[in-house]
Design an enzyme around this catalytic site. Sequence first.
Site, PDB file in Angstrom:
ATOM      1  N   SER A  54       0.785  -1.233   0.000  1.00  0.00           N
ATOM      2  CA  SER A  54       0.000   0.000   0.000  1.00  0.00           C
ATOM      3  C   SER A  54       0.814   1.280   0.000  1.00  0.00           C
ATOM      4  CB  SER A  54      -0.931   0.010   1.225  1.00  0.00           C
ATOM      5  OG  SER A  54      -0.167   0.030   2.422  1.00  0.00           O
ATOM      6  N   TYR A  57       7.769   1.650  -1.993  1.00  0.00           N
ATOM      7  CA  TYR A  57       8.207   0.724  -3.029  1.00  0.00           C
ATOM      8  C   TYR A  57       7.286  -0.470  -3.167  1.00  0.00           C
ATOM      9  CZ  TYR A  57      12.488   3.158  -4.185  1.00  0.00           C
ATOM     10  OH  TYR A  57      13.380   4.085  -4.647  1.00  0.00           O
ATOM     11  N   TYR A 243      22.207   4.714   9.182  1.00  0.00           N
ATOM     12  CA  TYR A 243      21.427   3.761   8.395  1.00  0.00           C
ATOM     13  C   TYR A 243      22.188   2.452   8.190  1.00  0.00           C
ATOM     14  CZ  TYR A 243      17.958   1.933   5.248  1.00  0.00           C
ATOM     15  OH  TYR A 243      16.993   1.141   4.697  1.00  0.00           O
TER      16      TYR A 243
END
Length: 404
Positions: A54, A57, A243
Amino acid sequence: MNERVLTPRNRGFLFLDSHPAGCGQLVADMWQACPAPAAPPEGDGPVALVIGSSAGYGLAATLAGLKRAGIRGIGVSFEKAPTARRTATAGWYRTAATADLARAAGRDMVFLNGDAFSDAMKEQVADLVEQRFGGRLDHLIYSVAAPRRTDPETGATYASVLKPIGGVNRTKTLVFDEDGVPEVREVETGPAEGDDVAQTVAVMGGGDWERWIDHLAGRGLLAEGFSTAALSYIGSSLTAAIYRQGTIGAAKAHLEATARTLDARLGRTVGGRAVTSVNGAAVTQSSTAIPGIALYTGLLRGVLGGGLVPPIHQLAALWDQLTGTAPLALDDEGRVRLDTFELTDDVQAAVAARWESATTATIADLADLDWFRAEVRRLYGFSVPGIDYTAPVATDIPWPDHTS
């Protein structure tokens, strides 16, 4: 139907409501932007499961799969319905629009709303594959970004965190005040402690992806030549400490290790493949929560302009590789790389120079702020061209019915 005039109300990058018409138009625009196949898909098309269908990506994977590869099958996501006080989540409305497009294209696509981590959802999906789609699944796309996960075997709940490993991280980040004025700040994030890494890996690593494969294989539902891809990101050295080298990076490393294990296993059992797909930077509801990513993405757009490849184009390329229309092109770690436009030396050098110079006073000249602000608002259905935001709009859109 309940109709309201909706105006954007937000706390930073988080919006309290979403606009149904804007979300629908955004999906239609993505559909139009997806390259059409050289030859229209014939027949019923391959059966695919998209987990996390939804948003971001995963939404691009669903739309590109429908248009480019002619898939049918199942999309799974976890969205909130509209209430008397709030609209539904944006993903709810995007799913309704995607279902309409699939129906118009003649593709049998079922959308389920619930906890993808649960065994109950896995069983529901397996039943649908068996009863509605001929008992064979050709492809599985795994695109899940979640704050927590409950292990269905133990009942333990794990929470993911965004923290560096080994020390404090200080980085620049981009924020906007209530009037939309940009500010570049330096933020400090304390290091992972205790079981932070293990908890994040439990949520965002490859454990649930592997459980999906186990469950479907156990029911004998994997077709010969079955392929699966988990969507991932590596990004720049500018954001690596928080990250790729942080807790989320540990989870991504686990995801990639899981891919290698699954690839060997699927090759033996069904002549199949498992890969991770490393995608390029994009403005998503998940990425805006990561310190430094908003600044990096705005600067990257400032360098690349229209050369920033949108998710729908990247996922069209992934489907070409998964379906054999194009060769499966892997790096030395066995990963599909859709981020090469972003990580060339000249692009990264230009972004790094802008990063170094970025301050509140200079940011408007260095980053594409108009684009970035609009992209954030479009995540919730606002700032979408062609929508009259002064007009009342129905908010109690039903979830797509799959019983017919």
